[in-house]
Design an enzyme around this catalytic site. Structure first.
Site, PDB file in Angstrom:
ATOM      1  N   THR A   1     -51.939  67.762  79.191  1.00 60.88           N
ATOM      2  CA  THR A   1     -51.890  66.702  80.195  1.00 60.88           C
ATOM      3  C   THR A   1     -51.709  67.338  81.567  1.00 60.88           C
ATOM      4  OG1 THR A   1     -51.025  65.047  78.661  1.00 60.88           O
ATOM      5  CG2 THR A   1     -50.618  64.684  81.000  1.00 60.88           C
TER       6      THR A   1
ATOM      7  N   GLN B   1     -50.087  67.261  72.187  1.00 61.52           N
ATOM      8  CA  GLN B   1     -50.189  67.088  73.635  1.00 61.52           C
ATOM      9  C   GLN B   1     -49.115  67.924  74.320  1.00 61.52           C
ATOM     10  OE1 GLN B   1     -47.653  64.996  75.345  1.00 61.52           O
ATOM     11  NE2 GLN B   1     -48.461  65.681  77.317  1.00 61.52           N
TER      12      GLN B   1
ATOM     13  N   TYR C   1     -47.141  69.236  77.709  1.00 65.88           N
ATOM     14  CA  TYR C   1     -46.736  69.239  79.104  1.00 65.88           C
ATOM     15  C   TYR C   1     -46.318  70.662  79.459  1.00 65.88           C
ATOM     16  CZ  TYR C   1     -46.500  64.115  79.507  1.00 65.88           C
ATOM     17  OH  TYR C   1     -46.805  62.777  79.565  1.00 65.88           O
TER      18      TYR C   1
ATOM     19  N   ARG D   1     -49.411  54.991  85.213  1.00 67.21           N
ATOM     20  CA  ARG D   1     -48.014  55.398  85.331  1.00 67.21           C
ATOM     21  C   ARG D   1     -47.821  56.603  86.252  1.00 67.21           C
ATOM     22  NH1 ARG D   1     -44.937  53.183  81.074  1.00 67.21           N
ATOM     23  NH2 ARG D   1     -43.744  55.039  80.479  1.00 67.21           N
TER      24      ARG D   1
ATOM     25  N   SER E   1     -56.375  54.540  78.936  1.00 63.74           N
ATOM     26  CA  SER E   1     -55.807  53.694  79.988  1.00 63.74           C
ATOM     27  C   SER E   1     -56.459  52.318  79.985  1.00 63.74           C
ATOM     28  CB  SER E   1     -55.932  54.328  81.377  1.00 63.74           C
ATOM     29  OG  SER E   1     -55.328  55.616  81.422  1.00 63.74           O
TER      30      SER E   1
ATOM     31  N   PRO F   1     -51.047  60.101  73.129  1.00 60.27           N
ATOM     32  CA  PRO F   1     -49.704  60.697  73.111  1.00 60.27           C
ATOM     33  C   PRO F   1     -48.732  59.841  73.901  1.00 60.27           C
ATOM     34  CG  PRO F   1     -51.115  61.877  74.655  1.00 60.27           C
ATOM     35  CD  PRO F   1     -51.990  60.885  73.938  1.00 60.27           C
TER      36      PRO F   1
ATOM     37  N   ARG G   1     -57.519  47.769  74.945  1.00 63.08           N
ATOM     38  CA  ARG G   1     -56.728  46.725  74.294  1.00 63.08           C
ATOM     39  C   ARG G   1     -57.399  46.121  73.068  1.00 63.08           C
ATOM     40  NH1 ARG G   1     -53.634  49.012  76.779  1.00 63.08           N
ATOM     41  NH2 ARG G   1     -52.146  48.307  78.370  1.00 63.08           N
TER      42      ARG G   1
ATOM     43  N   LYS H   1     -56.492  66.454  79.495  1.00 62.54           N
ATOM     44  CA  LYS H   1     -56.241  65.017  79.639  1.00 62.54           C
ATOM     45  C   LYS H   1     -55.680  64.706  81.019  1.00 62.54           C
ATOM     46  CE  LYS H   1     -53.638  61.198  77.548  1.00 62.54           C
ATOM     47  NZ  LYS H   1     -52.873  60.795  78.742  1.00 62.54           N
TER      48      LYS H   1
ATOM     49  N   ARG I   1     -41.408  54.969  89.078  1.00 65.16           N
ATOM     50  CA  ARG I   1     -41.560  53.734  88.317  1.00 65.16           C
ATOM     51  C   ARG I   1     -40.407  52.786  88.615  1.00 65.16           C
ATOM     52  NH1 ARG I   1     -43.328  57.139  82.869  1.00 65.16           N
ATOM     53  NH2 ARG I   1     -45.097  58.173  83.903  1.00 65.16           N
TER      54      ARG I   1
ATOM     55  N   HIS J   1     -53.289  57.939  83.156  1.00 71.62           N
ATOM     56  CA  HIS J   1     -51.974  57.891  82.521  1.00 71.62           C
ATOM     57  C   HIS J   1     -51.483  56.454  82.358  1.00 71.62           C
ATOM     58  CE1 HIS J   1     -49.061  61.115  81.397  1.00 71.62           C
ATOM     59  NE2 HIS J   1     -48.241  60.075  81.262  1.00 71.62           N
TER      60      HIS J   1
ATOM     61  N   SER K   1     -46.671  64.018  71.136  1.00 72.73           N
ATOM     62  CA  SER K   1     -46.271  64.347  72.496  1.00 72.73           C
ATOM     63  C   SER K   1     -45.237  65.463  72.534  1.00 72.73           C
ATOM     64  CB  SER K   1     -45.685  63.108  73.183  1.00 72.73           C
ATOM     65  OG  SER K   1     -45.130  63.433  74.444  1.00 72.73           O
TER      66      SER K   1
END
Length: 366
Positions: A162, A134, A136, A266, A295, A85, A298, A239, A171, A263, A114
Site C-alpha cells: 500500500t 498487504q 505497510y 480515507r 473503493s 485488506p 457495493r 495498491k 479522520r 483507500h 493486513s
C-alpha cells in the site's frame, strides 16, 4: 426512511448488512469502519461515480449459464473479487481475520491480510485460504525484512504494498470519538502491536493515527519498491495508484498488478473516485500488468462496471466488515455467496458468459 429491515430475514443485498452492523457495533467502531477523511468528499465521490457508469448490455447472445471463474496473478479464482485488506477485524467480531479468511476460502477468492491485522498472518494462512499479504512500509527496514520472511514462510501467495499512506488521513469521526483500540485488539503482525499509543485515548486524538505515525515510514520511494522486488519472489501488487504515470512506474519496477484505489476515501479527501481513473490506468499499462479496482464497490453490478472498464477484478472492503460484524464467519460467507448471485445476474443480463466477456462491453460515464 421507513422501518429498519428485520435482522432475522435473509439479506437480499450487501447493503442489508450495513444496517445490521450498525445495530450491533459500538458507535465509535461503526464510525471507524464507515468514516473517511476530512469532509468525506471522496467517500461520496466513489459511490456517485460508480452510479454514473452505465453498461450497455448485449442481447441475443445465447447466455444461459455463467462461469464466474477468472485468473488473478496467474492463479485461478472462483470470481474476479478479492477481500480488501482491512485492519483490526476483531474490532467488529471475535471471528476477525480468521473468520473472514475462512469465508474467502469457501468462496474461492483471495483474502488480503493486513499488516495491521489483529490476528497473526500465520494463523490466517492456517485456515487454508489463498492469502495475499498487504504491506505497510515500516520505519525500521530490518522489521520490514523480518515481516517479509514471515509472510513467505506462512505461504502467502502475493505481496500487496500500500503506497497511499505516508501518513494516516485526518479522520474527524475518530478524532471526535477519541478512538482507540480496546485492550484485546492489537496489531498482531508488529512487534510493538501492544504499543500503548494505540490503546491510549485522549480528547481530540485518534490513538490509531498516533500509532500509525510512530510505526510507518512516510518517505517511501520507488527505490524502496525496487529493493522489495529484488528481495521477494512473490507476485508484487502496488495498491493505492490513481495517476496513470504512477501505474507506468509500478510496471517499470516489476509490479505484476496495480490497484486503482483512493483507500476508500480515507486518505486524501478531494482525490478523484477510483473508478474515474480506472480507464486511464488501464490504457497506460496495457497488457503489461493486471489492474484491480477498489473503493466504493457495493455489489455485483459494481463488479460488472469495473470489468467493463477494463479491470481484471475488484477488492471488496466495507460490505464484508459489515457482514462479519452482523454474523461472524457465517455472515461473511453468506455475503460472498450473495455477491456471486448478484454478479451472475449482472453478467447474464449484460449478455456475458464469463468475466472476460465483460471487457467487450461499452460503457457510458463516469
Amino acid at each position: 426512511m421507513g422501518e429498519p429491515l428485520p435482522t432475522d430475514l435473509p439479506a437480499v443485498s450487501l447493503a442489508d448488512y450495513a444496517e445490521r452492523a450498525r445495530t450491533v457495533l459500538p458507535p465509535d467502531v461503526w464510525d471507524y469502519v464507515d468514516g473517511g477523511s476530512a469532509a468525506e468528499v471522496t467517500v461520496a465521490a466513489n459511490r456517485g461515480a460508480l452510479d454514473r457508469v452505465a453498461v450497455l448490455p448485449r442481447v441475443l447472445r445465447g447466455v444461459d449459464t455463467v462461469d464466474l471463474g477468472t485468473r488473478l496473478l496467474g492463479r485461478p479464482y472462483a470470481m474476479p473479487v478479492g477481500v480488501a485488506p482491512m485492519a483490526y477485524q476483531r474490532l467488529v467480531h471475535p471471528d476477525g481475520e480468521v473468520g473472514l479468511a475462512s469465508a474467502a476460502g469457501t468462496a474461492g477468492i483471495p483474502y488480503l491480510a493486513s499488516t495491521l491485522g489483529s490476528t497473526p498472518v500465520e494463523e490466517v494462512t492456517a485456515v487454508g485460504a489463498e492469502v495475499w499479504f498487504q504491506l505497510y512500509w515500516l520505519r525500521d527496514r530490518a522489521l520490514v525484512g523480518d515481516l517479509l520472511a514471515r509472510v513467505v514462510a506462512a505461504g502467502c501467495r502475493a505481496l500487496v504494498v500500500t503506497v497511499d499512506v505516508p501518513v494516516l488521513g485526518r479522520r474527524p469521526r475518530d478524532l471526535r470519538n477519541a478512538f482507540r483500540l480496546p485492550d484485546d485488539v492489537v496489531a498482531a503482525n508488529l512487534p510493538d502491536g501492544r504499543d500503548a499509543l494505540a490503546h491510549s485515548g485522549a480528547p481530540g486524538v485518534s490513538a490509531i493515527a498516533a500509532h500509525t505515525a510512530a510505526s510507518f515510514a512516510p518517505a517511501l520511494r520507488w527505490a524502496d519498491l525496487a529493493w522489495l522486488r529484488e528481495r521477494v519472489d512473490l507476485p508484487l501488487v502496488v495498491k493505492g495508484v490513481l495517476d496513470p504515470r504512477d501505474a507506468v512506474e509500478a510496471v517499470r519496477i516489476g509490479a505484476d498488478a496495480v490497484v486503482v484505489s483512493n483507500h476508500g476515501g480515507r486518505q486524501l479527501d478531494g482525490a478523484p473516485a477510483s473508478v474515474t481513473m480506472l480507464p486511464e490506468v488501464v490504457d497506460a499499462v496495457g497488457d503489461r500488468c493486471q489492474v484491480l479496482l477498489d473503493s466504493g464497490i457495493r455489489g455485483g453490478t459494481d463488479v460488472l462496471r469495473a470489468l467493463a472498464l477494463g479491470a481484471a477484478g475488484v477488492l471488496l472492503g466495507r460490505p464484508l466488515l459489515w457482514a462479519l460484524a452482523a454474523g461472524g464467519e457465517r455472515g461473511a460467507r453468506d455475503a460472498l455467496a450473495l455477491l456471486a448471485v448478484e454478479l451472475t445476474d449482472a453478467l447474464t443480463l449484460a449478455g456475458c458468459a464469463d468475466p472476460a466477456a465483460a471487457a467487450e462491453l461499452r460503457t457510458l460515464g463516469p
